[in-house]
Design a protein around this motif. Structure first.
Motif, PDB file in Angstrom:
ATOM      1  N   UNK A  68     -33.507  25.542  48.969  1.00  0.00           N
ATOM      2  CA  UNK A  68     -32.553  24.720  48.232  1.00  0.00           C
ATOM      3  C   UNK A  68     -32.204  25.413  46.910  1.00  0.00           C
ATOM      4  N   UNK A  69     -31.193  24.903  46.246  1.00  0.00           N
ATOM      5  CA  UNK A  69     -30.730  25.533  44.997  1.00  0.00           C
ATOM      6  C   UNK A  69     -31.799  25.513  43.919  1.00  0.00           C
ATOM      7  N   UNK A  70     -32.599  24.457  43.872  1.00  0.00           N
ATOM      8  CA  UNK A  70     -33.632  24.347  42.830  1.00  0.00           C
ATOM      9  C   UNK A  70     -34.636  25.477  42.944  1.00  0.00           C
ATOM     10  N   UNK A  71     -35.017  25.857  44.160  1.00  0.00           N
ATOM     11  CA  UNK A  71     -35.944  26.973  44.347  1.00  0.00           C
ATOM     12  C   UNK A  71     -35.324  28.260  43.798  1.00  0.00           C
ATOM     13  N   UNK A  72     -34.060  28.481  44.108  1.00  0.00           N
ATOM     14  CA  UNK A  72     -33.377  29.655  43.575  1.00  0.00           C
ATOM     15  C   UNK A  72     -33.320  29.622  42.058  1.00  0.00           C
ATOM     16  N   UNK A  73     -33.063  28.446  41.497  1.00  0.00           N
ATOM     17  CA  UNK A  73     -32.978  28.297  40.037  1.00  0.00           C
ATOM     18  C   UNK A  73     -34.317  28.631  39.365  1.00  0.00           C
ATOM     19  N   UNK A  74     -35.418  28.196  39.954  1.00  0.00           N
ATOM     20  CA  UNK A  74     -36.741  28.475  39.387  1.00  0.00           C
ATOM     21  C   UNK A  74     -36.947  29.980  39.241  1.00  0.00           C
TER      22      UNK A  74
END
Length: 195
Positions: free
Chosen positions: A70-76
């Motif tokens: 998901x995008x949140x994993x990429x953001x981290x």
């Protein structure tokens, strides 16, 4: 109403002439209900996967390659979702944190443990470390064979900043105590009387 499937085929005689029609009517209501249920389940899963405040990834259970994130994993980690696809958790793991990871993972695959959780550093795109709390579980087929691993990744950056601020505050307090000679964790008081 109910769902039905109607199939119409010509009825052929022995000399290959059309002599009527064969009608087959099938009740496919249960199939349509199952399709609808699967579609709703997939929509719920997508909503939970994509609209969450934690990182989520699906990995190939044998190679650890990221199949979906998901995008949140990429953001981290400072990556786009496209940049992360195909990478492995081992590639993203801090080298000092990796040795025990595979032992835990293989215990999970063997079924020795139902899931495992770990606090570890992952490497961001810019090369810095991201402290994370990761919960890993397996999705298995009906025979129990691992299909994929699902990891829930919590970014611990805020907690680490708080812990560092607390350590720094304690150190400042210790230095102040050393400099004033007041010890024992309390404040020294001197009572004076005017004469």
């Amino acid at each position: 109403g109910r769902w039905h499937s109607l199939r119409v085929r010509p009825y052929l005689t022995l000399d290959n002439k059309v002599d009527g029609a064969v009608l087959v009517l099938l009740d496919i209501d249960a199939l349509k209900r199952n399709e609808r249920a699967v579609g709703e389940s997939e929509a719920q899963y997508r909503a939970m996967f994509d609209a969450t405040s934690v990182g989520v990834s699906e990995c190939d259970s044998t190679t650890g390659r990221l199949l979906r994130i998901n995008e949140r994993f990429g953001h981290i980690l400072g990556y786009t979702t496209v940049e992360l696809l195909g990478k492995t958790f081992l590639e993203l793991s801090h080298p000092e944190d990796s040795p025990g990871d595979w032992d835990n993972y293989f215990s999970l695959v063997r079924g020795d443990i139902p899931l495992f959780e770990i606090e570890k550093r992952l490497i961001r795109k810019n090369g810095t470390s991201a402290w994370t709390h990761i919960s890993i579980n397996l999705v298995r087929d009906v025979a129990g064979y691992p299909l994929r691993a699902v990891a829930i990744v919590l970014d611990l950056a805020a907690r680490m900043r708080t812990e560092e601020a607390l350590r720094a505050s304690k150190e400042r307090g210790r230095l102040a105590t050393d400099a004033t000679g007041v010890g024992g964790g309390g404040w020294g008081c001197v009572r004076a009387r005017a004469q």
